[in-house]
Design an enzyme around this catalytic site. Structure first.
Site, PDB file in Angstrom:
ATOM      1  N   GLU A  83      12.040  26.460  16.822  1.00  0.00           N
ATOM      2  CA  GLU A  83      12.691  26.972  18.038  1.00  0.00           C
ATOM      3  C   GLU A  83      11.672  27.206  19.153  1.00  0.00           C
ATOM      4  OE1 GLU A  83      14.377  31.022  17.876  1.00  0.00           O
ATOM      5  OE2 GLU A  83      13.230  31.352  16.061  1.00  0.00           O
ATOM      6  N   THR A  90       3.756   2.563   8.134  1.00  0.00           N
ATOM      7  CA  THR A  90       4.838   1.871   7.423  1.00  0.00           C
ATOM      8  C   THR A  90       6.099   1.660   8.272  1.00  0.00           C
ATOM      9  OG1 THR A  90       4.129   2.343   5.200  1.00  0.00           O
ATOM     10  CG2 THR A  90       6.495   2.237   5.536  1.00  0.00           C
ATOM     11  N   THR A 127       0.825  -1.211   0.000  1.00  0.00           N
ATOM     12  CA  THR A 127       0.000   0.000   0.000  1.00  0.00           C
ATOM     13  C   THR A 127       0.856   1.257   0.000  1.00  0.00           C
ATOM     14  OG1 THR A 127      -1.724  -1.160   1.219  1.00  0.00           O
ATOM     15  CG2 THR A 127      -1.801   1.235   1.284  1.00  0.00           C
ATOM     16  N   CYS A 128       1.848   1.312   0.855  1.00  0.00           N
ATOM     17  CA  CYS A 128       2.642   2.531   1.029  1.00  0.00           C
ATOM     18  C   CYS A 128       3.230   3.016  -0.291  1.00  0.00           C
ATOM     19  CB  CYS A 128       3.750   2.278   2.052  1.00  0.00           C
ATOM     20  SG  CYS A 128       4.855   3.678   2.241  1.00  0.00           S
ATOM     21  N   HIS A 153      17.501  30.092  15.007  1.00  0.00           N
ATOM     22  CA  HIS A 153      16.716  31.289  14.726  1.00  0.00           C
ATOM     23  C   HIS A 153      16.947  31.804  13.308  1.00  0.00           C
ATOM     24  CE1 HIS A 153      14.371  34.734  15.933  1.00  0.00           C
ATOM     25  NE2 HIS A 153      15.284  35.531  15.407  1.00  0.00           N
ATOM     26  N   GLU A 195      -5.999  14.155   4.722  1.00  0.00           N
ATOM     27  CA  GLU A 195      -4.946  14.435   3.744  1.00  0.00           C
ATOM     28  C   GLU A 195      -5.520  14.667   2.353  1.00  0.00           C
ATOM     29  OE1 GLU A 195      -1.216  12.129   5.864  1.00  0.00           O
ATOM     30  OE2 GLU A 195      -2.195  11.107   4.213  1.00  0.00           O
ATOM     31  N   LYS A 204       0.805   9.606  -2.295  1.00  0.00           N
ATOM     32  CA  LYS A 204       0.102  10.669  -1.543  1.00  0.00           C
ATOM     33  C   LYS A 204       1.012  11.871  -1.335  1.00  0.00           C
ATOM     34  CE  LYS A 204       0.821  11.043   2.467  1.00  0.00           C
ATOM     35  NZ  LYS A 204       0.270  10.275   3.573  1.00  0.00           N
ATOM     36  N   TYR A 229      12.355  -2.421  -5.526  1.00  0.00           N
ATOM     37  CA  TYR A 229      11.973  -3.472  -4.561  1.00  0.00           C
ATOM     38  C   TYR A 229      12.333  -4.856  -5.106  1.00  0.00           C
ATOM     39  CZ  TYR A 229       9.666  -0.957  -0.812  1.00  0.00           C
ATOM     40  OH  TYR A 229       9.419  -0.189   0.295  1.00  0.00           O
ATOM     41  N   TYR A 260      -6.709   9.926   8.913  1.00  0.00           N
ATOM     42  CA  TYR A 260      -5.543  10.370   8.145  1.00  0.00           C
ATOM     43  C   TYR A 260      -5.881  10.582   6.661  1.00  0.00           C
ATOM     44  CZ  TYR A 260      -1.997   8.797  11.635  1.00  0.00           C
ATOM     45  OH  TYR A 260      -1.204   8.626  12.726  1.00  0.00           O
ATOM     46  N   ARG A 281     -18.544  12.092  10.718  1.00  0.00           N
ATOM     47  CA  ARG A 281     -19.731  11.705  11.486  1.00  0.00           C
ATOM     48  C   ARG A 281     -19.710  12.157  12.945  1.00  0.00           C
ATOM     49  NH1 ARG A 281     -18.880   5.128  12.049  1.00  0.00           N
ATOM     50  NH2 ARG A 281     -16.852   5.192  13.078  1.00  0.00           N
ATOM     51  N   CYS A 302       1.382   6.120   1.159  1.00  0.00           N
ATOM     52  CA  CYS A 302       2.312   7.184   1.574  1.00  0.00           C
ATOM     53  C   CYS A 302       3.042   7.879   0.423  1.00  0.00           C
ATOM     54  CB  CYS A 302       3.397   6.625   2.501  1.00  0.00           C
ATOM     55  SG  CYS A 302       2.912   5.241   3.505  1.00  0.00           S
ATOM     56  N   ASP A 353      -0.018  -4.018   9.205  1.00  0.00           N
ATOM     57  CA  ASP A 353      -1.428  -3.639   9.380  1.00  0.00           C
ATOM     58  C   ASP A 353      -2.345  -4.830   9.632  1.00  0.00           C
ATOM     59  OD1 ASP A 353      -0.414  -1.173   8.766  1.00  0.00           O
ATOM     60  OD2 ASP A 353      -1.760  -0.767   7.083  1.00  0.00           O
TER      61      ASP A 353
END
Ligand code: NDP
Length: 452
Positions: free
Chosen positions: A441, A311, A42-43, A436, A182, A51, A100, A178, A199, A48, A303
């Site tokens: 910070e 992930t 899925t990722c 800064h 997103e 997305k 992969y 999520y 809901r 992920c 999952d």
């Protein structure tokens, strides 16, 4: 080593399965992995990675049109072409699929392209062929859940979202987790007119209350029509689009309706029941602290075990499993203080306890909170506000929760997560010099707790 075909047979080549397979093979185990859909799970394919690419794409509109003028830029005519983004994304994902494949090959893992099912505690079947294994790993991930309402077949889920033929002009996003948050932001950034329906009383249930309230304000400022306590009861097809009937009886038209209403463990027809693997009440595979099921030779990670569905957690569980099985080092995954980000606009970063959780678990806490306009916004005229929040256990002075809503929250939280993991105290934060000028910070300069 035994006379079985493999020492480990992993079902599912997502983040967890691939990591467990590779690391085990690198430790000398004879490993196979079967995947019926796409390498990376899925990722990489419908989660992920694409997305985040879409999220980058969706930032340009505001940067070009709203933000740039105050900095002296005049932007000419701009145009967004959905097929270009979609197809470039697909090419990148295909490249990753190849990587992969290479990683598995280089590690010496045998890859089966097909659906594997468990036959018994030590054997699996792929494409009519049976293989024996000392250990079987189930890493089959999750699958979108959609409520059973009339016309739900007209809705899309995150599985289809990444390859739409056309970008909708108007979209309804259902859900408040999520994915819903997103994608409401991604669509909005790409110029889609978005209505998000949740809901309950406030979205992102489980996140810190201030984070939820602050983000709701921010997404509304952007123009997302966020409607709470509202759900969809039916969907009808109308022309090229749909009409949704809402719980208040009203109708809402759109070109597309996305259901981001959760995901469930992907366990059907795997042969788990036949092998005697016990399931938990939520439909996930029940495992012990070492990711072992009640059948000693069958393990599960990611999952499909519904522990923390992220992930990096699945990857960590995969690493621990390979240590346990093939490095003589039983290791149980650590699910404490896992940082996370929601790539909304602005994004959310979080690690440790929410204020609500902290109040339940600790007798006395201090809460530090700051809401401010980031420096960048001063010349853009933008309304966006950043929220930062620290939760401290008064007794030990340890920072037990750290939350942010604001630009780069994901990047910032990753660094602070190390401090939280290491048990940093508020005094450690106070002793750290700020960088800064940054927003981050603020986390080391907040000095006065708010009234509880
Ligand atoms: P979530 O479980 O996070 O959210 C599901 C949402 O759908 C909740 O708001 C839930 O409401 C709502 N819902 C559930 N059932 C219904 C229903 N019948 N009608 C209306 N609303 C409903 O799931 P997601 O699909 O957003 O994401 C799945 C998982 O993927 C997440 O748990 C997360 O771990 C992972 N993920 C992580 C990302 C990241 O790290 N940035 C990005 C995307 C996904 P309620 O709150 O009332 O239950």
């Amino acid at each position: 080593m035994t006379d079985r075909d493999f020492d480990l047979f992993a079902i599912g080549a997502g983040s967890g399965g691939v990591r467990a397979a590779r690391f085990s093979a690198q430790r000398g185990a004879r490993v196979a992995v079967a995947e019926e859909r796409y390498l990376g799970g899925t990722c990489v394919n419908v989660g992920c990675v694409p997305k985040k690419l879409f999220m980058y794409a969706s930032h340009f509109r505001a940067d070009l049109h709203e933000a740039s003028a105050g900095y002296g830029w005049t932007i000419g005519e701009t145009n967004f072409d959905w097929p270009t983004l979609r197809d470039n994304k697909t090419r990148e994902i295909e490249r990753l699929n190849g990587i992969y494949e290479g990683l598995l090959r280089d590690a010496g893992v045998q890859h089966f392209d097909g659906r594997a099912t468990i036959v018994d505690a030590h054997s699996v079947e792929v494409a009519g062929q049976r293989y024996t294994a000392e250990n079987i790993l189930v890493a089959t991930g999750g699958w979108p859940t959609v409520p059973e309402i009339p016309g739900v077949e007209w809705a899309v889920t995150s599985n289809e979202l990444f390859s739409l033929d056309e970008l909708p002009r108007k979209a309804i996003v259902v859900g408040g987790g999520y994915i819903a948050v997103e994608f409401a932001c991604i669509f909005d950034g790409l110029g889609v007119d978005v209505t998000q329906l949740y809901r309950g009383p406030l979205f992102l249930r489980g996140f810190d209350g201030d984070v939820r309230r602050h983000l709701a304000e921010q997404v509304r400022l952007r123009g997302i029509d966020l409607r709470l306590e509202t759900n969809v009861t039916a969907i009808e097809k109308k022309g090229g689009g749909i009409v949704a009937t809402l719980t208040d009886g009203s109708a809402l038209e759109a070109d597309l309706i996305l259901f981001a209403t959760g995901r469930h463990p992907n366990v059907s027809d795997l042969g788990l029941e036949e092998a005697g693997v016990e399931m938990a009440r939520d439909g996930s595979i029940r495992v012990d602290a070492y990711s072992r099921t009640n059948v000693p030779s069958i393990w599960a990670i990611g999952d499909v075990t519904n522990r923390i569905n992220l992930t990096p957690v699945a990857i960590h569980e995969g690493v621990c499993l390979s240590e346990t099985l093939f490095n003589d080092n039983p290791r149980s995954p650590d699910h404490e203080n896992v940082p996370a980000a929601v790539f909304s606009q602005p994004p959310v970063g979080t690690v440790g306890l929410t204020e609500e959780e902290a109040r339940e678990r600790y007798s006395s806490i201090d809460v530090y909170r700051s809401v401010f306009r980031a420096l960048k916004q001063t010349l853009t005229g933008g309304e966006e506000r950043t929220l930062m929040k620290l939760i401290v256990d008064r007794e030990t002075d340890r920072v037990i929760g750290l939350h942010m809503v604001g630009p780069e929250a994901g990047e910032i939280i990753q660094g602070f997560a190390v401090a939280i993991k290491a048990g940093a105290t508020k005094a450690d934060f106070d002793a750290t010099i700020g960088v800064h000028p940054t927003s981050a910070e603020e986390f080391v300069t907040m000095r006065t707790p708010i009234e509880s």
